[in-house]
Design a protein around this motif. Structure first.
Motif, PDB file in Angstrom:
ATOM      1  N   THR A 178       0.816  -1.112   0.056  1.00  0.00           N
ATOM      2  CA  THR A 178       0.012   0.110   0.095  1.00  0.00           C
ATOM      3  C   THR A 178       0.870   1.236  -0.091  1.00  0.00           C
ATOM      4  O   THR A 178       2.014   1.227   0.542  1.00  0.00           O
ATOM      5  N   ASN A 179       0.259   2.320  -0.533  1.00  0.00           N
ATOM      6  CA  ASN A 179       1.006   3.445  -0.852  1.00  0.00           C
ATOM      7  C   ASN A 179       0.144   4.558  -0.259  1.00  0.00           C
ATOM      8  O   ASN A 179      -0.967   4.853  -0.269  1.00  0.00           O
ATOM      9  N   GLU A 180       0.858   5.498   0.905  1.00  0.00           N
ATOM     10  CA  GLU A 180       0.081   6.465   1.598  1.00  0.00           C
ATOM     11  C   GLU A 180       0.736   7.824   0.724  1.00  0.00           C
ATOM     12  O   GLU A 180       1.487   8.301   1.026  1.00  0.00           O
ATOM     13  N   ALA A 181      -0.297   8.169   0.128  1.00  0.00           N
ATOM     14  CA  ALA A 181      -0.167   9.334  -0.532  1.00  0.00           C
ATOM     15  C   ALA A 181      -0.159  10.871   0.505  1.00  0.00           C
ATOM     16  O   ALA A 181      -0.269  10.599   1.603  1.00  0.00           O
ATOM     17  N   ALA A 182       0.183  11.912  -0.327  1.00  0.00           N
ATOM     18  CA  ALA A 182       0.273  13.061   0.430  1.00  0.00           C
ATOM     19  C   ALA A 182      -1.104  13.367   1.265  1.00  0.00           C
ATOM     20  O   ALA A 182      -1.215  14.168   2.210  1.00  0.00           O
ATOM     21  N   THR A 183      -2.439  12.939   0.584  1.00  0.00           N
ATOM     22  CA  THR A 183      -3.610  13.082   1.482  1.00  0.00           C
ATOM     23  C   THR A 183      -3.796  12.356   2.530  1.00  0.00           C
ATOM     24  O   THR A 183      -4.751  12.468   3.240  1.00  0.00           O
ATOM     25  N   GLY A 184      -3.131  11.171   2.767  1.00  0.00           N
ATOM     26  CA  GLY A 184      -2.978  10.336   3.867  1.00  0.00           C
ATOM     27  C   GLY A 184      -4.042   9.102   3.624  1.00  0.00           C
ATOM     28  O   GLY A 184      -4.211   8.514   4.568  1.00  0.00           O
ATOM     29  N   VAL A 185      -4.410   9.214   2.493  1.00  0.00           N
ATOM     30  CA  VAL A 185      -5.165   7.807   2.258  1.00  0.00           C
ATOM     31  C   VAL A 185      -4.408   6.569   1.612  1.00  0.00           C
ATOM     32  O   VAL A 185      -3.458   6.925   0.613  1.00  0.00           O
ATOM     33  N   ARG A 186      -4.525   5.633   2.027  1.00  0.00           N
ATOM     34  CA  ARG A 186      -3.830   4.502   1.776  1.00  0.00           C
ATOM     35  C   ARG A 186      -4.447   3.597   0.675  1.00  0.00           C
ATOM     36  O   ARG A 186      -5.691   3.363   0.682  1.00  0.00           O
ATOM     37  N   THR A 187      -3.716   3.391  -0.487  1.00  0.00           N
ATOM     38  CA  THR A 187      -4.207   2.736  -1.675  1.00  0.00           C
ATOM     39  C   THR A 187      -3.438   1.567  -2.021  1.00  0.00           C
ATOM     40  O   THR A 187      -2.261   1.770  -1.697  1.00  0.00           O
ATOM     41  N   VAL A 188      -3.948   0.339  -2.504  1.00  0.00           N
ATOM     42  CA  VAL A 188      -3.190  -0.750  -2.692  1.00  0.00           C
ATOM     43  C   VAL A 188      -2.567  -0.533  -4.045  1.00  0.00           C
ATOM     44  O   VAL A 188      -3.254  -0.182  -5.089  1.00  0.00           O
ATOM     45  N   VAL A 189      -1.122  -0.362  -4.309  1.00  0.00           N
ATOM     46  CA  VAL A 189      -0.393  -0.518  -5.497  1.00  0.00           C
ATOM     47  C   VAL A 189       0.260  -1.565  -5.845  1.00  0.00           C
ATOM     48  O   VAL A 189       0.594  -1.851  -7.059  1.00  0.00           O
ATOM     49  N   GLY A 190       0.135  -2.639  -5.007  1.00  0.00           N
ATOM     50  CA  GLY A 190       0.724  -3.799  -5.454  1.00  0.00           C
ATOM     51  C   GLY A 190       0.120  -5.082  -4.989  1.00  0.00           C
ATOM     52  O   GLY A 190      -0.213  -4.931  -3.708  1.00  0.00           O
ATOM     53  N   CYS A 191       0.151  -6.284  -5.475  1.00  0.00           N
ATOM     54  CA  CYS A 191      -0.250  -7.475  -4.726  1.00  0.00           C
ATOM     55  C   CYS A 191       0.615  -8.615  -5.336  1.00  0.00           C
ATOM     56  O   CYS A 191       0.723  -8.698  -6.644  1.00  0.00           O
ATOM     57  N   SER A 192       0.912  -9.533  -4.589  1.00  0.00           N
ATOM     58  CA  SER A 192       1.762 -10.765  -5.241  1.00  0.00           C
ATOM     59  C   SER A 192       0.727 -11.692  -5.566  1.00  0.00           C
ATOM     60  O   SER A 192      -0.406 -11.817  -5.369  1.00  0.00           O
ATOM     61  N   ASN A 193       1.230 -12.658  -6.323  1.00  0.00           N
ATOM     62  CA  ASN A 193       0.504 -14.115  -6.426  1.00  0.00           C
ATOM     63  C   ASN A 193       0.609 -14.663  -5.364  1.00  0.00           C
ATOM     64  O   ASN A 193       1.067 -14.228  -4.297  1.00  0.00           O
ATOM     65  N   ILE A 194      -0.021 -15.825  -5.105  1.00  0.00           N
ATOM     66  CA  ILE A 194      -0.143 -16.514  -3.783  1.00  0.00           C
ATOM     67  C   ILE A 194       1.308 -16.939  -3.452  1.00  0.00           C
ATOM     68  O   ILE A 194       2.169 -17.481  -4.269  1.00  0.00           O
ATOM     69  N   LEU A 195       1.701 -16.885  -2.300  1.00  0.00           N
ATOM     70  CA  LEU A 195       3.019 -17.323  -1.744  1.00  0.00           C
ATOM     71  C   LEU A 195       3.015 -18.706  -1.678  1.00  0.00           C
ATOM     72  O   LEU A 195       1.974 -19.571  -0.931  1.00  0.00           O
ATOM     73  N   VAL A 196       3.758 -19.377  -2.367  1.00  0.00           N
ATOM     74  CA  VAL A 196       4.176 -20.566  -2.187  1.00  0.00           C
ATOM     75  C   VAL A 196       5.615 -21.007  -1.736  1.00  0.00           C
ATOM     76  O   VAL A 196       6.424 -20.172  -1.981  1.00  0.00           O
TER      77      VAL A 196
END
Length: 196
Positions: A178-196
């Motif tokens: 997640t990335n917390e922008a200057a506005t303070g709102v967290r947005t998901v910017v990346g997600c992995s494949n399933i961890l194996v």
């Protein structure tokens, strides 16, 4: 003693003539006519029936049950939800990391269009990319100058690879960035494949 060592070194470097093995013969003077080319008869170390293995990173000389790894790749998407951070993550668990062998270390490489300089990121583990992640450590500020991305390393006492000692296993879970922008709102910017 040194003379014996020198003699052994010279004798081991001397050419050994085995049966059926010949060195190429080269003329000592400029030839008046073309000699036939002679090549050495090197034995071929081929084993046609040998099984092939997977990639190099999956092979190892020694494997122990105490040394465990879970890994996944972060992939960019163009459809909703849009993930712009790419890279990979590796969780390692071994007896050297902690005294009881249940803590795990993680290393994530974040790159791509979403990995920007001097911004705050939070890594977390979740059951899906849409679920609320449980944080891995504190927020990370990316370096001031980025060329190809950056690494995030840390130790987790909440998660480990196999779920021993009342900890949550990372296998079957997802790494969420997640990335917390200057506005303070967290947005998901990346997600992995399933961890194996």
């Amino acid at each position: 003693m040194l003379a014996l060592l020198a003699l052994v070194a010279v004798a081991s470097a001397a050419p050994q003539f085995f049966s059926g093995y010949q060195y190429p013969v080269y003329p000592y003077q400029y030839p008046l006519y073309q000699y036939p080319v002679q090549y050495p008869a090197y034995p071929q170390a081929r084993y046609p029936g040998a099984p092939t293995t997977g990639s190099v990173d999956t092979r190892g000389l020694f494997t122990f049950s105490g040394f465990q790894t879970a890994r996944a790749n972060l992939v960019a998407t163009t459809t909703a939800p849009v993930y712009t951070v790419t890279g990979n993550v590796v969780f390692n668990q071994d007896p050297i990391t902690s005294l009881d062998g249940s803590a795990s270390t993680y290393e994530a490489y974040l790159t791509g269009a979403g990995a920007k300089a001097n911004e705050k990121y939070q890594l977390g583990v979740a059951t899906s990319c849409a679920a609320v992640p449980v944080n891995l450590g504190t927020q990370i500020t990316s370096p001031l100058f980025l060329i190809n991305g950056f690494y995030v390393r840390g130790t987790s006492t909440v998660f480990n690879v196999d779920g021993t000692n009342a900890k949550t296993s990372v296998k079957g879970q997802y790494l969420v960035v997640t990335n917390e922008a200057a506005t303070g709102v967290r947005t998901v910017v990346g997600c992995s494949n399933i961890l194996v």
